[in-house]
Write a protein that holds these residues in place. Structure first.
Motif, PDB file in Angstrom:
ATOM      1  N   ASP A 290       0.876  -1.169   0.000  1.00 48.74           N
ATOM      2  CA  ASP A 290       0.000   0.000   0.000  1.00 48.74           C
ATOM      3  C   ASP A 290       0.905   1.208   0.000  1.00 48.74           C
ATOM      4  O   ASP A 290       1.287   1.721   1.037  1.00 48.74           O
TER       5      ASP A 290
ATOM      6  N   ASP B 203      -5.327   4.650  -1.255  1.00 54.78           N
ATOM      7  CA  ASP B 203      -5.398   3.959  -2.533  1.00 54.78           C
ATOM      8  C   ASP B 203      -6.637   3.098  -2.655  1.00 54.78           C
ATOM      9  O   ASP B 203      -7.184   2.940  -3.731  1.00 54.78           O
ATOM     10  N   GLY B 204      -7.028   2.531  -1.545  1.00 54.33           N
ATOM     11  CA  GLY B 204      -8.175   1.644  -1.574  1.00 54.33           C
ATOM     12  C   GLY B 204      -9.411   2.334  -2.120  1.00 54.33           C
ATOM     13  O   GLY B 204     -10.242   1.713  -2.757  1.00 54.33           O
ATOM     14  N   ARG B 205      -9.508   3.639  -1.870  1.00 54.30           N
ATOM     15  CA  ARG B 205     -10.668   4.391  -2.320  1.00 54.30           C
ATOM     16  C   ARG B 205     -10.692   4.554  -3.830  1.00 54.30           C
ATOM     17  O   ARG B 205     -11.748   4.604  -4.425  1.00 54.30           O
ATOM     18  N   ALA B 206      -9.473   4.663  -4.413  1.00 51.58           N
ATOM     19  CA  ALA B 206      -9.396   5.074  -5.811  1.00 51.58           C
ATOM     20  C   ALA B 206     -10.209   4.168  -6.731  1.00 51.58           C
ATOM     21  O   ALA B 206     -10.848   4.639  -7.650  1.00 51.58           O
ATOM     22  N   GLY B 207     -10.184   2.865  -6.487  1.00 53.76           N
ATOM     23  CA  GLY B 207     -10.924   1.967  -7.359  1.00 53.76           C
ATOM     24  C   GLY B 207     -12.375   1.823  -6.942  1.00 53.76           C
ATOM     25  O   GLY B 207     -13.158   1.207  -7.642  1.00 53.76           O
TER      26      GLY B 207
ATOM     27  N   THR C 224     -13.435  -3.896  -9.697  1.00 55.40           N
ATOM     28  CA  THR C 224     -12.354  -4.799 -10.090  1.00 55.40           C
ATOM     29  C   THR C 224     -12.395  -5.036 -11.597  1.00 55.40           C
ATOM     30  O   THR C 224     -13.390  -4.740 -12.254  1.00 55.40           O
TER      31      THR C 224
ATOM     32  N   ARG D  58      -5.508  -5.293  -9.663  1.00 54.35           N
ATOM     33  CA  ARG D  58      -5.828  -4.514  -8.448  1.00 54.35           C
ATOM     34  C   ARG D  58      -5.077  -3.191  -8.457  1.00 54.35           C
ATOM     35  O   ARG D  58      -5.639  -2.136  -8.190  1.00 54.35           O
ATOM     36  N   ALA D  59      -3.790  -3.286  -8.780  1.00 53.95           N
ATOM     37  CA  ALA D  59      -2.977  -2.065  -8.791  1.00 53.95           C
ATOM     38  C   ALA D  59      -3.496  -1.101  -9.864  1.00 53.95           C
ATOM     39  O   ALA D  59      -3.527   0.115  -9.649  1.00 53.95           O
TER      40      ALA D  59
ATOM     41  N   MET E  28      -6.588  -0.732 -10.992  1.00 51.77           N
ATOM     42  CA  MET E  28      -7.820  -0.068 -10.554  1.00 51.77           C
ATOM     43  C   MET E  28      -7.535   0.988  -9.492  1.00 51.77           C
ATOM     44  O   MET E  28      -8.269   1.959  -9.372  1.00 51.77           O
ATOM     45  N   ARG E  29      -6.453   0.795  -8.731  1.00 49.43           N
ATOM     46  CA  ARG E  29      -6.091   1.815  -7.718  1.00 49.43           C
ATOM     47  C   ARG E  29      -5.274   2.949  -8.331  1.00 49.43           C
ATOM     48  O   ARG E  29      -4.850   3.849  -7.628  1.00 49.43           O
TER      49      ARG E  29
ATOM     50  N   ASP F  97      -2.317   2.728  -9.176  1.00 50.02           N
ATOM     51  CA  ASP F  97      -1.096   2.647  -8.385  1.00 50.02           C
ATOM     52  C   ASP F  97       0.067   2.297  -9.323  1.00 50.02           C
ATOM     53  O   ASP F  97       0.441   1.135  -9.492  1.00 50.02           O
TER      54      ASP F  97
END
Ligand code: B12
Length: 348
Positions: A128, A133-137, A141, A157-158, A160-161, A163
């Motif tokens: 993380d 970051d969790g919010r961004a997506g 998925t 996952r990365a 969608m974030r 990241d």
């Protein structure tokens, strides 16, 4: 290592870093000694040393300290059973009789080294890097099949974030450790197809698609190119008005891995420009990519074949071409591995 752990000085010596560096890693990134006996200084345990090994190795490779620390904090406990039996990373070797000294540390160090890359590559460890970051997506998925590669899951996952550092890490690890063909087929392609479907269904996530595309381009560009004195005899181009180029970038990287140099003209190459380039460089192979049916105009291929000195191989690649209507002398290509084989053979 004695059962009661290492002092900061001893730990620093074992790792080959300054004691002040260890203090910084402790204070800024929480990678401190965990054994605490009342009335004594804290001591570094085997688990602490594994985390520090991860930190040291990643920072030595140029990873930013905050990111390296995120990975290090997530390193598995060397004494715990391996959580994923499919993962090549095995900390089992680090488990040794509690009273053993150097071998424990050596095994832990070796296990840490082995495990970092395989855990990163497998996508099991996604740091993380940035809070929030969790919010961004928004919990969204990219759908991948049940048999998807763990690295593809990590990449999705990365992506969608948004990241980028994690995407880059996963992609570069895949390219470096598996090679371009597997990195493309098993990691990049499923996520690209998945984000395409997501876009088609929602008309959203263009930002994800763009950042992912950029990250794929960057990861493919780390493959060293063959020596400059080798004249490229392979020409790669996207058809007129065709903006999709990633498969050609993968092909250029995979050829480079095989020691075959190529010229990649890139997106939207007008037919006239392609003919001029062929005329000037005399390639043995031309691979023309069409992703969209609207750009798969076969006259581009016919013009290539009717040049006074046509290339040995004129290949049509991508789903945009009307396979049934290709001119007879055109070679259709259906996958990256096949394209590498055909281009390498014609180049020889
Ligand atoms: C990344 C991307 C973009 C990027 C491209 C960046 C770049 N530098 O390449 C950008 C943002 C520019 C883009 C633009 C557009 N895109 Co786009 N894009 C994609 C995406 C996500 C990946 C493209 C890709 O690299 N595909 C290659 C691989 C991953 O996928 P594939 O072609 O299906 O793979 C098959 C074969 O090609 C073969 N194969 C795979 N790799 C290789 C390699 C070699 C060498 C060979 C021979 C074969 C081969 O094997 C696979 C199985 O059969 C796709 C999704 C998708 N499924 O492709 C959409 C997709 C192609 N795009 C789409 C669309 C609609 C567009 C736009 C029109 C959007 C818009 N409204 O502007 C524009 C088109 C602009 C243009 N004129 O070209 C649609 C096309 C639908 C259709 N069939 O008509 C797709 C399918 C998304 C979707 N599901 O809706 N896109």
């Amino acid at each position: 290592m004695a059962n009661d752990g290492l002092s900061a000085g001893a730990a620093a010596r074992r790792l080959g870093v300054a004691v002040t560096t260890l203090r910084t890693w402790h204070q800024r990134y929480g990678l401190g000694p965990s054994r605490h006996e009342p009335g004594h200084h804290r001591r570094y345990t085997v688990e602490d040393m594994v985390r520090l090994q991860v930190m040291q190795r990643l920072t030595a490779q140029g990873v930013a300290p905050a990111e390296a620390a995120a990975w290090a904090r997530r390193s598995p406990d060397p004494a715990a059973p391996e959580p994923n039996p499919d993962s090549p990373a095995s900390f089992a070797g680090a488990v040794a009789p509690a009273d053993s000294d150097e071998p424990v540390l050596r095994a832990a160090a070796a296990a840490a080294r082995e495990s970092i890359l395989s855990l990163v590559e497998s996508g099991a460890l996604i740091p993380d890097v940035r809070p929030g970051d969790g919010r961004a997506g928004g919990g969204q998925t990219i759908a991948l099949g049940p048999r998807a590669d763990p690295a593809a899951r990590g990449l999705a996952r990365a992506a969608m974030r948004l990241d980028a550092p994690s995407m880059r890490y996963i992609l570069e690890s895949a390219v470096t450790h598996r090679g371009v063909i597997s990195a493309w087929n098993d990691v990049m392609m499923p996520v690209l197809i998945g984000i395409g479907e997501r876009y088609e269904a929602t008309e959203r996530f263009v930002e994800v698609e763009h950042l992912l595309s950029r990250s794929v381009t960057e990861a493919l560009s780390i493959v060293p190119r063959p020596a400059r004195d080798l004249d490229p005899r392979v020409l790669l181009a996207a058809a007129d008005e065709e903006q999709h180029t990633l498969p050609l970038e993968a092909l250029a990287a995979a050829l480079a891995e095989n020691g075959v140099p190529s010229r990649l003209l890139g997106a939207r190459v007008p037919s006239r420009a392609l003919l001029d380039a062929v005329d000037r460089t005399g390639p043995a192979v031309v691979v023309l990519w069409s992703q969209l049916p609207g750009t798969g105009d076969v006259t581009q291929l016919e013009h290539l074949l009717s040049l006074p000195h046509p290339p040995l191989v004129v290949a049509a690649a991508g789903p945009g071409w009307p396979i049934a209507d290709l001119p007879p002398l055109v070679t259709p290509l259906s996958g990256l591995a096949e394209a590498v084989r055909v281009a390498s053979a014609a180049n020889a």
